[in-house]
Design a protein around this motif. Structure first.
Motif, short mmCIF file in Angstrom:
data_model
loop_
_atom_site.label_atom_id
_atom_site.label_comp_id
_atom_site.label_asym_id
_atom_site.label_seq_id
_atom_site.Cartn_x
_atom_site.Cartn_y
_atom_site.Cartn_z
N ALA A 62 0.85 -1.20 0.00
CA ALA A 62 0.00 0.00 0.00
C ALA A 62 0.88 1.24 0.00
O ALA A 62 1.91 1.25 0.67
N LEU A 64 0.19 0.97 -3.26
CA LEU A 64 0.06 0.23 -4.51
C LEU A 64 -0.99 -0.86 -4.35
O LEU A 64 -1.15 -1.42 -3.26
N ASP A 65 -1.66 -1.22 -5.46
CA ASP A 65 -2.54 -2.38 -5.38
C ASP A 65 -1.67 -3.64 -5.44
O ASP A 65 -0.45 -3.57 -5.67
N ALA A 66 -2.26 -4.79 -5.21
CA ALA A 66 -1.51 -6.04 -5.10
C ALA A 66 -0.72 -6.35 -6.37
O ALA A 66 0.43 -6.81 -6.29
N GLU A 67 -1.31 -6.11 -7.53
CA GLU A 67 -0.63 -6.40 -8.79
C GLU A 67 0.61 -5.51 -8.97
O GLU A 67 1.68 -5.99 -9.34
N ASP A 68 0.48 -4.23 -8.71
CA ASP A 68 1.61 -3.32 -8.85
C ASP A 68 2.69 -3.60 -7.80
O ASP A 68 3.88 -3.54 -8.09
#
Length: 143
Positions: A62, A64-68
């Protein structure tokens, strides 16, 4: 009006280890180390003579989202991320001092049209450029 750059992010695997590296090996000083809501930790270091620029030592996650976050972690794991450029008045001397402190260099000091440059890694695998600047013109570069 923008007056200067004040913050730059360095992605790290372990905030405590990274903070120790930047302070003990590179000579930075602690800026901020606080834990906010949901366990989010804000850790910064700064150069003692240039407190106006902080490096945020941030774990991929965070905001960032999980993918990023996973993409950043993959690049971090590969040692593919550049972190910062560091200026010095004597690249050869500074590189020798940093080696004595256990810093890993991936490129020894070399003459370039813009000065003397070396490349090192932090303890998260990021590469940093160490540069002793000299005046140059576009004509100093080949093709």
């Amino acid at each position: 009006m923008i007056t200067h750059v004040s913050l730059s992010t360095v992605w790290v695997n372990d905030q405590d280890a990274a903070k120790a590296f930047y302070i003990d090996k590179l000579g930075f000083v602690e800026g901020t180390d606080i834990t906010m809501g949901d366990g989010y930790r804000w850790v910064t270091v700064t150069h003692p003579d240039h407190r106006e620029l902080e490096l945020t030592l941030m774990r991929p996650g965070a905001p960032l989202d999980a993918e990023d976050a996973a993409a950043v972690q993959r690049l971090l794991d590969k040692g593919s991320l550049g972190a910062a450029g560091l200026s010095t008045d004597d690249c050869h001397r500074t590189a020798a001092e940093l080696r004595e402190r256990g810093v890993e260099f991936i490129q020894d000091p070399q003459d370039r049209p813009y000065g003397v440059e070396a490349m090192l890694r932090d303890n998260s695998g990021n590469w940093l450029v160490l540069v002793e600047h000299k005046p140059f013109t576009p004509e100093d570069f080949d093709g």
